[in-house]
Design a protein around this motif. Structure first.
Motif, PDB file in Angstrom:
ATOM      1  N   ARG A  84    -133.122 -30.420 -93.290  1.00  0.00           N
ATOM      2  CA  ARG A  84    -132.853 -31.292 -94.437  1.00  0.00           C
ATOM      3  C   ARG A  84    -131.376 -31.607 -94.629  1.00  0.00           C
ATOM      4  N   CYS A  85    -130.566 -31.280 -93.619  1.00  0.00           N
ATOM      5  CA  CYS A  85    -129.142 -31.642 -93.640  1.00  0.00           C
ATOM      6  C   CYS A  85    -128.864 -32.614 -92.494  1.00  0.00           C
ATOM      7  N   LYS A  86    -129.082 -32.127 -91.282  1.00  0.00           N
ATOM      8  CA  LYS A  86    -128.911 -32.899 -90.054  1.00  0.00           C
ATOM      9  C   LYS A  86    -127.523 -33.533 -89.948  1.00  0.00           C
ATOM     10  N   TYR A  87    -126.511 -32.675 -90.127  1.00  0.00           N
ATOM     11  CA  TYR A  87    -125.156 -33.129 -89.834  1.00  0.00           C
ATOM     12  C   TYR A  87    -125.076 -33.282 -88.318  1.00  0.00           C
ATOM     13  N   THR A  88    -124.389 -34.286 -87.846  1.00  0.00           N
ATOM     14  CA  THR A  88    -124.379 -34.560 -86.404  1.00  0.00           C
ATOM     15  C   THR A  88    -122.995 -34.430 -85.781  1.00  0.00           C
ATOM     16  N   ASP A  89    -122.100 -33.738 -86.431  1.00  0.00           N
ATOM     17  CA  ASP A  89    -120.755 -33.525 -85.890  1.00  0.00           C
ATOM     18  C   ASP A  89    -120.827 -32.889 -84.500  1.00  0.00           C
ATOM     19  N   CYS A  90    -121.806 -32.031 -84.299  1.00  0.00           N
ATOM     20  CA  CYS A  90    -121.967 -31.284 -83.051  1.00  0.00           C
ATOM     21  C   CYS A  90    -122.258 -32.180 -81.844  1.00  0.00           C
ATOM     22  N   VAL A  91    -122.961 -33.275 -82.044  1.00  0.00           N
ATOM     23  CA  VAL A  91    -123.355 -34.100 -80.903  1.00  0.00           C
ATOM     24  C   VAL A  91    -122.171 -34.825 -80.266  1.00  0.00           C
ATOM     25  N   ASP A  92    -121.144 -35.103 -81.053  1.00  0.00           N
ATOM     26  CA  ASP A  92    -119.964 -35.794 -80.514  1.00  0.00           C
ATOM     27  C   ASP A  92    -119.218 -34.955 -79.482  1.00  0.00           C
ATOM     28  N   VAL A  93    -119.272 -33.651 -79.607  1.00  0.00           N
ATOM     29  CA  VAL A  93    -118.500 -32.787 -78.709  1.00  0.00           C
ATOM     30  C   VAL A  93    -119.309 -32.242 -77.538  1.00  0.00           C
ATOM     31  N   THR A 135    -126.530 -38.670 -79.035  1.00  0.00           N
ATOM     32  CA  THR A 135    -125.226 -38.473 -78.400  1.00  0.00           C
ATOM     33  C   THR A 135    -124.059 -38.955 -79.251  1.00  0.00           C
ATOM     34  N   LYS A 136    -124.350 -39.590 -80.356  1.00  0.00           N
ATOM     35  CA  LYS A 136    -123.294 -40.113 -81.233  1.00  0.00           C
ATOM     36  C   LYS A 136    -123.535 -39.653 -82.665  1.00  0.00           C
ATOM     37  N   ARG A 137    -122.449 -39.336 -83.325  1.00  0.00           N
ATOM     38  CA  ARG A 137    -122.532 -38.907 -84.720  1.00  0.00           C
ATOM     39  C   ARG A 137    -123.079 -40.032 -85.591  1.00  0.00           C
ATOM     40  N   LYS A 138    -123.862 -39.639 -86.570  1.00  0.00           N
ATOM     41  CA  LYS A 138    -124.364 -40.571 -87.574  1.00  0.00           C
ATOM     42  C   LYS A 138    -124.331 -39.850 -88.909  1.00  0.00           C
ATOM     43  N   PRO A 139    -124.485 -40.554 -90.000  1.00  0.00           N
ATOM     44  CA  PRO A 139    -124.432 -39.897 -91.312  1.00  0.00           C
ATOM     45  C   PRO A 139    -125.502 -38.813 -91.456  1.00  0.00           C
ATOM     46  N   ALA A 140    -125.156 -37.775 -92.193  1.00  0.00           N
ATOM     47  CA  ALA A 140    -126.130 -36.730 -92.511  1.00  0.00           C
ATOM     48  C   ALA A 140    -127.208 -37.335 -93.403  1.00  0.00           C
ATOM     49  N   LEU A 141    -128.263 -36.580 -93.620  1.00  0.00           N
ATOM     50  CA  LEU A 141    -129.312 -37.057 -94.519  1.00  0.00           C
ATOM     51  C   LEU A 141    -128.729 -37.253 -95.922  1.00  0.00           C
ATOM     52  N   PRO A 142    -129.257 -38.204 -96.675  1.00  0.00           N
ATOM     53  CA  PRO A 142    -128.673 -38.549 -97.979  1.00  0.00           C
ATOM     54  C   PRO A 142    -128.528 -37.377 -98.952  1.00  0.00           C
ATOM     55  N   ASP A 143    -129.452 -36.429 -98.914  1.00  0.00           N
ATOM     56  CA  ASP A 143    -129.380 -35.294 -99.833  1.00  0.00           C
ATOM     57  C   ASP A 143    -128.934 -34.004 -99.146  1.00  0.00           C
ATOM     58  N   ALA A 144    -128.213 -34.126 -98.037  1.00  0.00           N
ATOM     59  CA  ALA A 144    -127.768 -32.961 -97.268  1.00  0.00           C
ATOM     60  C   ALA A 144    -126.949 -31.985 -98.105  1.00  0.00           C
ATOM     61  N   GLU A 145    -126.079 -32.491 -98.931  1.00  0.00           N
ATOM     62  CA  GLU A 145    -125.237 -31.610 -99.762  1.00  0.00           C
ATOM     63  C   GLU A 145    -126.086 -30.731-100.688  1.00  0.00           C
ATOM     64  N   GLU A 146    -127.185 -31.271-101.167  1.00  0.00           N
ATOM     65  CA  GLU A 146    -128.070 -30.508-102.055  1.00  0.00           C
ATOM     66  C   GLU A 146    -128.805 -29.396-101.308  1.00  0.00           C
ATOM     67  N   TRP A 147    -129.059 -29.610-100.009  1.00  0.00           N
ATOM     68  CA  TRP A 147    -129.861 -28.680 -99.220  1.00  0.00           C
ATOM     69  C   TRP A 147    -129.062 -27.698 -98.389  1.00  0.00           C
ATOM     70  N   LYS A 148    -127.784 -27.951 -98.159  1.00  0.00           N
ATOM     71  CA  LYS A 148    -127.034 -27.183 -97.163  1.00  0.00           C
ATOM     72  C   LYS A 148    -126.983 -25.680 -97.403  1.00  0.00           C
TER      73      LYS A 148
END
Length: 109
Positions: free
Chosen positions: A11-20, A85-98
């Motif tokens: 429910r977060c799906k931050y994608t910073d990791c995929v860029d590296v 393979t490319k960063r995209k925005p996290a899910l809209p409510d990621a901050e609430e779920w992290k």
């Protein structure tokens, strides 16, 4: 060995990791990322990039998250879980779920 994305990603799906990732081993599901163990080269560059500390080396996965090792392997080959393979925005409510524990029931496969 491989690296494993654990419950914290759900429910977060931050994608910073995929860029590296040098080998494009991340797969994207509806509300989580996983690592394909057949593609991961154990380089560990993704670990510090995850803003919610959801990625571990397989041997360092917390005891209560060990099931995610198999879950990553299974979902990385599941229909609909495509390479990302490319960063995209996290899910809209990621901050609430992290910081919420016990999110496995929220996983959309």
């Amino acid at each position: 060995m491989t690296h494993v994305v654990t419950e914290t990603c759900i429910r977060c799906k931050y994608t910073d990791c995929v860029d590296v990732c040098p080998v494009d081993c991340f797969r994207e599901g509806p509300n989580m990322l996983v690592i394909d163990p057949d593609e991961c080269i154990d380089c560990a560059v993704c670990i510090p990039e995850c803003p919610v500390n959801a990625i571990y080396a397989e041997e360092d996965v917390p005891a209560d998250q060990v099931a995610f090792t198999k879950l990553n392997a299974d979902l990385s080959h599941a229909p609909g879980w495509k390479s990302i393979t490319k960063r995209k925005p996290a899910l809209p409510d990621a901050e609430e779920w992290k910081d919420k524990p016990g999110k496995l029931s929220e996983l959309v496969k």
